[in-house]
Design an enzyme around this catalytic site. Structure first.
Site, PDB file in Angstrom:
ATOM      1  N   TYR A 158      19.540  -2.713  -9.094  1.00 25.54           N
ATOM      2  CA  TYR A 158      19.753  -4.153  -9.151  1.00 25.54           C
ATOM      3  C   TYR A 158      20.014  -4.570 -10.596  1.00 25.54           C
ATOM      4  O   TYR A 158      19.162  -4.367 -11.470  1.00 25.54           O
ATOM      5  CB  TYR A 158      18.534  -4.896  -8.605  1.00 25.54           C
ATOM      6  CG  TYR A 158      18.292  -4.661  -7.133  1.00 25.54           C
ATOM      7  CD1 TYR A 158      19.311  -4.850  -6.208  1.00 25.54           C
ATOM      8  CD2 TYR A 158      17.047  -4.246  -6.667  1.00 25.54           C
ATOM      9  CE1 TYR A 158      19.099  -4.633  -4.856  1.00 25.54           C
ATOM     10  CE2 TYR A 158      16.822  -4.032  -5.317  1.00 25.54           C
ATOM     11  CZ  TYR A 158      17.857  -4.225  -4.416  1.00 25.54           C
ATOM     12  OH  TYR A 158      17.643  -4.005  -3.079  1.00 25.54           O
ATOM     13  N   CYS A 212      17.382 -13.003 -25.579  1.00 24.02           N
ATOM     14  CA  CYS A 212      15.997 -12.676 -25.244  1.00 24.02           C
ATOM     15  C   CYS A 212      15.785 -11.226 -25.656  1.00 24.02           C
ATOM     16  O   CYS A 212      16.545 -10.695 -26.466  1.00 24.02           O
ATOM     17  CB  CYS A 212      15.707 -12.919 -23.760  1.00 24.02           C
ATOM     18  SG  CYS A 212      16.711 -11.912 -22.649  1.00 24.02           S
ATOM     19  N   LEU A 248      15.361   2.834  -4.723  1.00 25.71           N
ATOM     20  CA  LEU A 248      15.405   1.671  -5.606  1.00 25.71           C
ATOM     21  C   LEU A 248      15.181   2.166  -7.022  1.00 25.71           C
ATOM     22  O   LEU A 248      14.103   2.664  -7.349  1.00 25.71           O
ATOM     23  CB  LEU A 248      14.332   0.651  -5.214  1.00 25.71           C
ATOM     24  CG  LEU A 248      14.756  -0.409  -4.193  1.00 25.71           C
ATOM     25  CD1 LEU A 248      15.140   0.227  -2.868  1.00 25.71           C
ATOM     26  CD2 LEU A 248      13.648  -1.438  -3.980  1.00 25.71           C
ATOM     27  N   PHE A 249      16.192   2.010  -7.874  1.00 21.18           N
ATOM     28  CA  PHE A 249      16.244   2.762  -9.125  1.00 21.18           C
ATOM     29  C   PHE A 249      16.434   1.834 -10.313  1.00 21.18           C
ATOM     30  O   PHE A 249      17.481   1.218 -10.481  1.00 21.18           O
ATOM     31  CB  PHE A 249      17.412   3.752  -9.050  1.00 21.18           C
ATOM     32  CG  PHE A 249      17.402   4.807 -10.118  1.00 21.18           C
ATOM     33  CD1 PHE A 249      16.624   5.943  -9.989  1.00 21.18           C
ATOM     34  CD2 PHE A 249      18.175   4.664 -11.261  1.00 21.18           C
ATOM     35  CE1 PHE A 249      16.622   6.925 -10.971  1.00 21.18           C
ATOM     36  CE2 PHE A 249      18.184   5.627 -12.246  1.00 21.18           C
ATOM     37  CZ  PHE A 249      17.409   6.766 -12.101  1.00 21.18           C
TER      38      PHE A 249
END
EC number: 2.8.1.4
Length: 482
Positions: free
Chosen positions: A204, A444, A178-179
């Protein structure tokens, strides 16, 4: 032709004969592949006892020192001799200029049958070199003459570089990491790769394509420096629909923990489908509110992943992780990766039960998880561009049209501090009276949350856009044009 003597990681010679043979074969193959990617031909590679002798057509010291399984690599001159006197003269003739007017020490290792000892070699060489030097100093020499004698050959060391140690890549399976591209996940990927595991990257996309492209650049740098004996893959999943679902259905304080659970769920489905042996994360215990021991236990219990989850950094603090990032050459790259806009920047729950977490997950549309897990995108890290790895969104723009309505979706405190000229805060907007014929540009910090809101507004008929990369990227672009 440069010649190198590689000392392999200490654990490799201790393996069984069958395992040892496999690891040496894999290590030599990895060396060959890495050098070939740099257009360097491996001319010779042979195992000599517990070491590997390598010959290349050009200098390759630094390349060889970036191969997992290598403890130390030394450029050597190979000397053949008939007796001690001949050996001592050969060594002295090649090192006189190095010891001239300097204090020196001679270090000798020896294996095989000889009519002399290691100490005999050191004494003979030292006696020949001493007249040209400032004398022998075994405790604190200016220079060391290092020699290894094996059979009728001696290896005179010159340049030396330390390797990472560990096991050869590909000898211990495959992992899906998971990167995010920040400091933690690249170091976690490096550490698991050091244990012989080939890693691919699961990223993600949380809203900002710019941030995700920065993450891809970190994956490429990591691969170029350390993983070039195979072709790592960069797998992306558009997570924005799941984030929108969380924001709509989950209370503020639980959002971050639920998000982590969904990350596990999607990763587990992809890892199972693509045949990975494990999932790797950059989680460190209590580094963030969602990473407390209670929350990690609850998340893993609620998700019940089929894949084992490994956390190489679990006992590290942030300073240690950043120091590792510097050591492996990734700090400058990871420091450019902006944090995505938080879906719960404050008051995150630090202790949740697995039952409570399961009940929160049940509020969500589980079909979204299945869909996201099935809509992943895969590119080759070495051949893809950042734009190919992470395509942009139609809602993203790089500049603000002159007649736009500009909306700041950050906190009110941030808005008061440094809002763009003409911008209004989200809390001040009356969407019932907002014109639908004018561009509405939201921003944002990094472009993640603003993209989600832009999509929502488009669904209501507005000409909504998100500022690509957020406020920081936009202002950096303005500075360049001045």
């Amino acid at each position: 032709m440069p010649t190198y003597l590689i000392t392999v990681a200490g654990e490799i010679p201790l393996k069984s004969k069958k395992t040892r043979s496999r690891l040496y074969y894999r290590l030599i193959d990895n060396i060959r592949r890495r050098l070939a990617r740099r257009n360097i031909t491996l001319q010779v590679a042979k195992v000599i006892d517990a070491k590997i002798l390598v010959e290349t057509q050009v200098e390759a010291l630094q390349e060889l020192s970036r191969v997992f399984g290598v403890h130390r690599v030394s450029e050597v001159q190979v000397l053949e001799f008939r007796d001690l006197g001949e050996l001592a003269k050969e060594i002295a003739s090649r090192t006189i200029e190095h010891v001239r007017d300097r204090k020196f020490a001679v270090r000798v290792k020896r294996s095989g049958r000889h009519g002399f000892t290691s100490l005999d070699v050191a004494r003979e060489v030292g006696a020949l070199l001493k007249p040209y030097s400032k004398g022998v100093d075994l405790e604190n020499p200016d220079i060391e003459v290092e020699v290894e004698v094996r059979g009728n050959k001696a290896y005179l060391y010159s340049n030396v570089a330390m390797g990472p140690g560990g096991l050869p890549l590909g000898s211990s399976g495959r992992a899906l990491v998971l990167f995010s591209g920040g400091f933690d996940s690249p170091v976690a990927a490096w550490m698991i790769a050091k244990r012989g595991v080939e890693v691919d990257f699961l990223h993600y996309v949380m809203g900002s394509s710019e941030v995700s492209r920065q993450a891809f650049s970190v994956a490429r740098k990591l691969s170029e420096e350390w993983l070039s004996s195979y072709n790592p893959r960069f797998i992306t999943v558009d997570f924005t629909p799941l984030i929108a679902e969380i924001e709509e259905r989950i209370e503020w304080s639980y959002r971050q923990v639920v998000l982590r659970a969904l990350m596990y769920m999607v990763a587990d489905k992809i890892a199972t489908e693509l045949g990975y042996n494990t999932i790797v994360t950059g989680e460190a215990l209590s580094q963030a509110s969602s990473q407390t021991l209670a929350n990690l236990v609850a998340v893993e219990s609620a998700v019940s992943p089929r894949s084992i989850i490994l956390r190489p950094l679990i006992g590290f603090d942030k300073e240690e992780i950043i120091e590792y990032s510097r050591r492996i050459g990734l700090y400058d790259y990871s420091s450019r990766v902006a944090e995505t806009c938080a879906i719960a920047p404050t008051h995150v729950v630090t202790r949740i039960s697995s039952e409570k977490l399961k009940s929160l997950i049940e509020r969500l549309d589980v079909r979204l998880v299945e869909r996201m897990a099935g809509e992943y995108r895969v590119v080759d890290v070495f051949s893809a561009s950042p734009e190919e790895a992470v395509p942009g969104y139609s809602e993203e723009i790089d500049s603000i049209p002159g007649d736009s309505i500009i909306i700041d979706v950050r906190s009110y405190e941030e808005y008061k501090r440094d809002a763009l000229p003409g911008a209004i805060h989200l809390s001040m907007v009356d969407f019932n009276n907002l014109p639908r014929d004018k561009p509405v540009v939201l921003y944002c910090t990094t472009g993640g949350i603003s993209l989600l809101l832009a999509r929502e507004l488009r669904g209501k008929g507005f000409k909504a856009y998100s500022l690509r990369g957020g406020l920081a990227r936009y202002r950096a672009g303005l500075e360049k044009t001045r």
